[in-house]
Scaffold this motif. Structure first.
Motif, short mmCIF file in Angstrom:
data_model
loop_
_atom_site.label_atom_id
_atom_site.label_comp_id
_atom_site.label_asym_id
_atom_site.label_seq_id
_atom_site.Cartn_x
_atom_site.Cartn_y
_atom_site.Cartn_z
N UNK A 1 15.00 -0.77 -3.41
CA UNK A 1 14.22 -0.98 -4.63
C UNK A 1 12.78 -1.31 -4.23
N UNK A 2 11.83 -0.88 -5.03
CA UNK A 2 10.43 -1.15 -4.73
C UNK A 2 10.00 -2.44 -5.41
N UNK A 3 10.04 -3.55 -4.70
CA UNK A 3 9.68 -4.84 -5.29
C UNK A 3 8.20 -5.14 -5.15
N UNK A 4 7.75 -6.17 -5.86
CA UNK A 4 6.35 -6.59 -5.81
C UNK A 4 6.09 -7.40 -4.54
N UNK A 5 4.95 -7.15 -3.91
CA UNK A 5 4.55 -7.87 -2.70
C UNK A 5 5.70 -7.91 -1.70
N UNK B 1 8.29 -6.80 1.60
CA UNK B 1 8.22 -6.62 3.04
C UNK B 1 7.79 -5.19 3.38
N UNK B 2 8.18 -4.24 2.54
CA UNK B 2 7.78 -2.83 2.71
C UNK B 2 6.25 -2.71 2.61
N UNK B 3 5.67 -3.30 1.57
CA UNK B 3 4.21 -3.22 1.38
C UNK B 3 3.49 -3.92 2.54
N UNK B 4 4.00 -5.07 2.93
CA UNK B 4 3.45 -5.82 4.07
C UNK B 4 3.47 -4.94 5.33
N UNK B 5 4.58 -4.24 5.54
CA UNK B 5 4.72 -3.40 6.73
C UNK B 5 3.72 -2.24 6.71
N UNK B 6 3.55 -1.62 5.55
CA UNK B 6 2.59 -0.52 5.44
C UNK B 6 1.18 -1.03 5.75
N UNK B 7 0.81 -2.17 5.16
CA UNK B 7 -0.52 -2.73 5.44
C UNK B 7 -0.67 -3.05 6.92
N UNK B 8 0.39 -3.62 7.51
CA UNK B 8 0.36 -3.98 8.94
C UNK B 8 0.06 -2.73 9.79
N UNK B 9 0.82 -1.67 9.56
CA UNK B 9 0.65 -0.48 10.39
C UNK B 9 -0.73 0.16 10.14
N UNK B 10 -1.18 0.14 8.91
CA UNK B 10 -2.50 0.73 8.61
C UNK B 10 -3.61 -0.07 9.29
N UNK B 11 -3.47 -1.40 9.32
CA UNK B 11 -4.50 -2.23 9.98
C UNK B 11 -4.51 -1.99 11.50
N UNK B 12 -3.37 -1.58 12.03
CA UNK B 12 -3.34 -1.22 13.46
C UNK B 12 -4.34 -0.10 13.79
N UNK B 13 -4.78 0.67 12.81
CA UNK B 13 -5.73 1.73 13.12
C UNK B 13 -7.05 1.13 13.63
N UNK B 14 -7.35 -0.11 13.24
CA UNK B 14 -8.52 -0.80 13.79
C UNK B 14 -8.14 -1.51 15.10
N UNK B 15 -7.02 -2.24 15.05
CA UNK B 15 -6.62 -3.06 16.20
C UNK B 15 -5.47 -2.37 16.94
N UNK B 16 -5.82 -1.35 17.70
CA UNK B 16 -4.93 -0.57 18.56
C UNK B 16 -5.54 0.83 18.71
N UNK B 17 -5.72 1.53 17.53
CA UNK B 17 -6.26 2.88 17.63
C UNK B 17 -7.75 2.84 17.98
N UNK C 1 -2.41 -8.54 7.42
CA UNK C 1 -1.47 -7.87 6.50
C UNK C 1 -0.60 -8.85 5.73
N UNK C 2 -0.14 -9.92 6.39
CA UNK C 2 0.77 -10.86 5.70
C UNK C 2 0.01 -11.73 4.71
N UNK C 3 -1.27 -11.96 4.95
CA UNK C 3 -2.04 -12.88 4.13
C UNK C 3 -3.21 -12.19 3.42
N UNK C 4 -4.19 -11.74 4.18
CA UNK C 4 -5.46 -11.28 3.59
C UNK C 4 -5.26 -10.07 2.67
N UNK C 5 -4.43 -9.12 3.10
CA UNK C 5 -4.17 -7.95 2.25
C UNK C 5 -3.69 -8.38 0.87
N UNK C 6 -2.69 -9.26 0.82
CA UNK C 6 -2.12 -9.68 -0.47
C UNK C 6 -3.10 -10.55 -1.26
N UNK C 7 -3.85 -11.39 -0.54
CA UNK C 7 -4.84 -12.27 -1.19
C UNK C 7 -5.92 -11.41 -1.88
N UNK C 8 -6.37 -10.39 -1.16
CA UNK C 8 -7.41 -9.52 -1.72
C UNK C 8 -6.87 -8.65 -2.86
#
Ligand SMILES: [Zn+2]
Length: 507
Positions: A337-341, A343-359, A380-387
């Motif tokens: 199920x697609x829930x609000x905020x 772990x899935x959304x957190x994971x997507x943000x995490x991997x996307x942020x890796x494009x700066x910190x890794x790629x 991803x766990x904090x700032x993404x959701x805060x923003x």
């Protein structure tokens, strides 16, 4: 210490961290076709001189569920000696050969320098291939190594989280580290020739210039780190050339079943690939990836590539894995199920942020994994959701994704030193606690002490200074210290170099 606090986040629209004057271009801007046109001039100037150029031809034969056939490749590698001293050997990594198996999956079948066959010595369970150059290569000089190689890809193989694997259910092959790559160089320790890591990300490379031509059945989708520059079809086969310059390395996904969902943010096309029945989830993945670009383009400096792709595939012992200009998300996410905020959304943000910190900015995950994983997990766990959703949501996701596990770790008397070699942690869970739990909270504490302008100003400068390079923990610490009067060294040492986590538990 109070860990939950209200951040007054201001978008730091400073672009002053970007080099302004471009007296000399290291590369032809027009050749950087995977970079946004408006940024090609700036990126051509920012790329370090002497990046290794890979020109690879690979044939991927038809797969069946009994035996994923052998991949055959040929590559021409133009290497510039950037070590600062003369060398007579060039080490390559065969990250596919991480096991002690008697028959290693990857083999270098020949290597030539100036058309003459040269010896290749294998070590570290066949994961290091040292090529004898047959000459002393002076600093700054270029040598061209031609190589043929073959690779047996496993079926439903959980090694390395499944990022070198053919999935028999979806007929999707994820091909990370599928070619011999010049060993990554740590700015302090030099060539990284350790055994292939068990706990963390296995691939450590310097960014390079990639031209990759793939021949495969015409009916298959090809999803890669590059952009298509040429295509032909013949006898039911497609031959497609991709360019990715600059790129941290080069990954390929082939699939019979995945379908794309696309969107666009600031000149970057986002393509989310998933099973046809998972289009709702796939649309969310594209949306969350776009959110991440929208939030962090101003804070960290603009994501420079024209594309980012996400792929649904089986991932083992992890939720998702970052690859250059793409990431793989575990199949299990797409059946939920697609829930609000979530772990899935957190994971997507995490991997996307890796494009700066890794790629964009590399770091030696074998020695200092927290540099990319820690900052990425905090953002991803904090700032993404805060923003995205406000301080209350950011407070709760920090609690849920970071602090709860940190508290559990301290209560279990299992505090760890964060800046520690990945495979030297006593257990896999100690590694996870260090880089995904304690390290992010350390960055949160430093952020809180510095304030948002200084914190993101420091990260922005760090990205600008070290993009397409490999940075050290000291480089990131110095970038933050340059923006503030607080003693970053003391906080850095407290969080990342000592076992003092008990002082950070809320009463
Ligand atoms: Zn990560």
């Amino acid at each position: 210490m109070q860990l939950i606090f209200s951040l007054l986040l201001t978008l730091v629209m400073i672009l002053s961290g970007t080099p302004q004057a471009t007296p000399e271009l290291n590369y032809d801007p027009d050749s950087l076709v995977s970079i946004k046109p408006a940024l090609r001039q700036e990126i051509a100037a920012a790329m370090p001189a002497g990046m290794t150029a890979y020109d690879i031809d690979v044939t991927i034969p038809p797969a069946d569920n009994n035996a994923f056939a052998e991949i055959a490749g040929q590559q021409t590698v133009a290497y510039t000696n950037v070590t600062g001293e003369a060398i007579s050997q060039l080490p390559f990594r065969l990250y596919a050969n991480s096991l002690t198996a008697s028959a290693p999956p990857m083999t270098i079948t020949s290597a030539q320098v100036n058309d003459a066959e040269v010896p290749v010595a294998l070590s570290e369970n066949n994961s290091v291939a040292t090529v004898e150059l047959g000459t002393d290569l002076a600093p700054g000089d270029v040598i061209v190594v031609d190589m043929t190689f073959s690779l047996e890809v496993g079926i439903d193989d959980p090694t390395h989280y499944g990022i070198l694997n053919y999935d028999s259910a979806s007929h999707t092959a994820v091909l990370a580290h599928w070619y011999p790559v010049v060993a990554g160089r740590d700015p302090v320790d030099g060539w990284m020739l350790d055994p292939v890591s068990i706990n963390g990300d296995p691939i450590f490379t310097d960014a390079g210039l990639y031209t990759v031509t793939v021949t495969i059945d015409a009916g298959l989708e090809l999803i890669t780190s590059g952009v298509e520059t040429d295509r032909s079809e013949n006898n039911g086969q497609q031959t497609v050339t991709f360019a990715a310059s600059p790129s941290r390395d080069f990954s390929i996904v082939t699939s019979e079943t995945l379908v794309p969902t696309t969107s666009e943010v600031s000149g970057t096309t986002i393509t989310s690939w998933a099973a046809p029945h998972a289009v709702d989830a796939s649309t969310k993945v594209a949306e969350w990836t776009g959110n991440t670009l929208n939030i962090f383009n101003p804070l960290l400096g603009e994501y420079p590539w024209v594309q980012i792709q996400t792929v649904q595939a089986p991932i083992y012992s992890a939720a998702a894995v970052e690859l250059p200009q793409m990431f793989v998300l575990g199949t299990a996410f797409f059946n939920q199920q697609l829930g609000f905020a979530s772990y899935f959304e957190f994971t997507v943000a995490h991997e996307a942020i890796h494009m700066w910190f890794y790629s964009l900015v590399g770091n030696n995950q074998y020695q200092h994994a927290f540099i990319d994983e820690g900052i990425t997990n905090y953002l991803s766990a904090d700032i993404y959701f805060r923003m995205m959703y406000g301080d209350d949501v950011g407070d709760s996701t920090r609690q849920r994704f970071l602090y709860t596990d940190f508290q559990r770790m301290i209560e279990a008397n299992a505090d760890v030193i964060v800046d520690f070699p990945t495979d030297s942690f006593p257990t896999a869970s100690a590694y996870v606690n260090a880089v995904y739990t304690k390290a992010p909270l350390g960055f949160a504490a430093i952020h809180e002490a510095m304030g948002s302008d200084a914190f993101f100003g420091g990260l922005h400068q760090y990205i600008a200074d070290f993009r397409f390079r490999v940075a050290t923990p000291a480089d990131m610490e110095a970038a933050l210290q340059a923006q503030t009067d607080i003693n970053v060294r003391e906080m850095w040492s407290h969080w990342f170099e000592r076992r003092e986590g008990g002082l950070d538990i809320r009463e």
